[in-house]
Design a protein around this motif. Sequence first.
Motif, PDB file in Angstrom:
ATOM      1  N   LYS A 223      -5.039   2.226   8.561  1.00 29.38           N
ATOM      2  CA  LYS A 223      -4.849   2.563   9.980  1.00 29.38           C
ATOM      3  C   LYS A 223      -6.153   3.085  10.579  1.00 29.38           C
ATOM      4  O   LYS A 223      -6.527   2.706  11.699  1.00 29.38           O
TER       5      LYS A 223
ATOM      6  N   LYS B 202      -2.885   5.085   5.459  1.00 32.21           N
ATOM      7  CA  LYS B 202      -3.688   5.932   6.349  1.00 32.21           C
ATOM      8  C   LYS B 202      -5.111   5.399   6.472  1.00 32.21           C
ATOM      9  O   LYS B 202      -5.674   5.370   7.567  1.00 32.21           O
ATOM     10  N   LEU B 203      -5.684   4.995   5.353  1.00 28.97           N
ATOM     11  CA  LEU B 203      -7.036   4.444   5.381  1.00 28.97           C
ATOM     12  C   LEU B 203      -7.083   3.135   6.172  1.00 28.97           C
ATOM     13  O   LEU B 203      -7.992   2.924   6.987  1.00 28.97           O
TER      14      LEU B 203
ATOM     15  N   THR C 189       1.382  -4.555   3.565  1.00 30.44           N
ATOM     16  CA  THR C 189       2.355  -3.617   4.113  1.00 30.44           C
ATOM     17  C   THR C 189       3.667  -4.348   4.385  1.00 30.44           C
ATOM     18  O   THR C 189       3.744  -5.572   4.310  1.00 30.44           O
TER      19      THR C 189
ATOM     20  N   LEU D  73       0.836  -1.208   0.000  1.00 33.50           N
ATOM     21  CA  LEU D  73       0.000   0.000   0.000  1.00 33.50           C
ATOM     22  C   LEU D  73       0.867   1.254   0.000  1.00 33.50           C
ATOM     23  O   LEU D  73       1.950   1.278   0.581  1.00 33.50           O
ATOM     24  N   GLY D  74       0.326   2.300  -0.603  1.00 32.55           N
ATOM     25  CA  GLY D  74       0.988   3.597  -0.564  1.00 32.55           C
ATOM     26  C   GLY D  74       0.601   4.343   0.706  1.00 32.55           C
ATOM     27  O   GLY D  74      -0.042   3.807   1.617  1.00 32.55           O
ATOM     28  N   LYS D  75       0.960   5.638   0.765  1.00 30.76           N
ATOM     29  CA  LYS D  75       0.678   6.448   1.965  1.00 30.76           C
ATOM     30  C   LYS D  75      -0.817   6.576   2.233  1.00 30.76           C
ATOM     31  O   LYS D  75      -1.266   6.428   3.367  1.00 30.76           O
ATOM     32  N   THR D  76      -1.592   6.842   1.192  1.00 29.69           N
ATOM     33  CA  THR D  76      -3.040   7.002   1.377  1.00 29.69           C
ATOM     34  C   THR D  76      -3.671   5.686   1.815  1.00 29.69           C
ATOM     35  O   THR D  76      -4.527   5.672   2.713  1.00 29.69           O
ATOM     36  N   GLY D  77      -3.264   4.597   1.203  1.00 32.83           N
ATOM     37  CA  GLY D  77      -3.780   3.288   1.587  1.00 32.83           C
ATOM     38  C   GLY D  77      -3.425   2.935   3.023  1.00 32.83           C
ATOM     39  O   GLY D  77      -4.250   2.373   3.753  1.00 32.83           O
TER      40      GLY D  77
END
Length: 186
Positions: free
Chosen positions: A41, A38-39, A108, A32-36
Amino acid sequence: AQQAELICFFCAVKIFQKLPKIVKKEVNVPKLGKTGMKLLKLLHLAAAGCWIGGALSLAVLNIHNDSAINGSVLYGINSAAAAVDWWVVVICGAYGCLLTGLAYGLFTAWGFFRHRWLIAKWIITVGAILTGTFLLGRWAAALLALSRDLGLASFSHPAFGGVRPLHPMGRLVPPRCLPLPGGRPV
C-alpha cells in the motif's frame, strides 16, 4: 458515425458488467500478510503521488515556458520538464502504479477482476501509460528539440504551436504562437 459510437459504448458497458462473471478463476498464489499489505500500500500510494505530483510539476514548468527570457532558459525549462516526465511521472509514477497494481492482483485477495472499479482502474492505467508512451512522450521530445535548435524562435515555429496545445499540460496556458487564419502569430 455517432450511432456506431453509441453501439460500441453500449457493447463495452455490457462486457464491462459481465467481465467479473466471465473471469471467475484466478491464479492461486500465496497471499501477502499484514506487513506485506502495508508495504505494498505504501509503495502504491508513493507511486500514485509521483504520478500526480509529477504531472502538476509539468504543468508549472509548462506555464513558465512563456516567461523564458532567452533560448537557453526555454531549453532549460523544457529539459527539466523532460527529466521530470521521464524519471518521476513515467518510471516512478506510471510504472510503479502498474507494478504495484500487478502485485495487488497477484498477491492479495483483491485479484484483477473481482470488482468493476478494479477493471476500470486497469483500463485507465494502461490507457494512460499507452497514451503517454506513444503520444505525449513524442510531443514533449518535439518541444525539447525545437527549443534546443531554435531557442525563442521556436514560439513562432508552426510545429511548436501545433504540438504544445496537444500536450495536456500545454492546454493550461494558451500558446502565444498559434497562427491566426491570416497567418500571423497570436
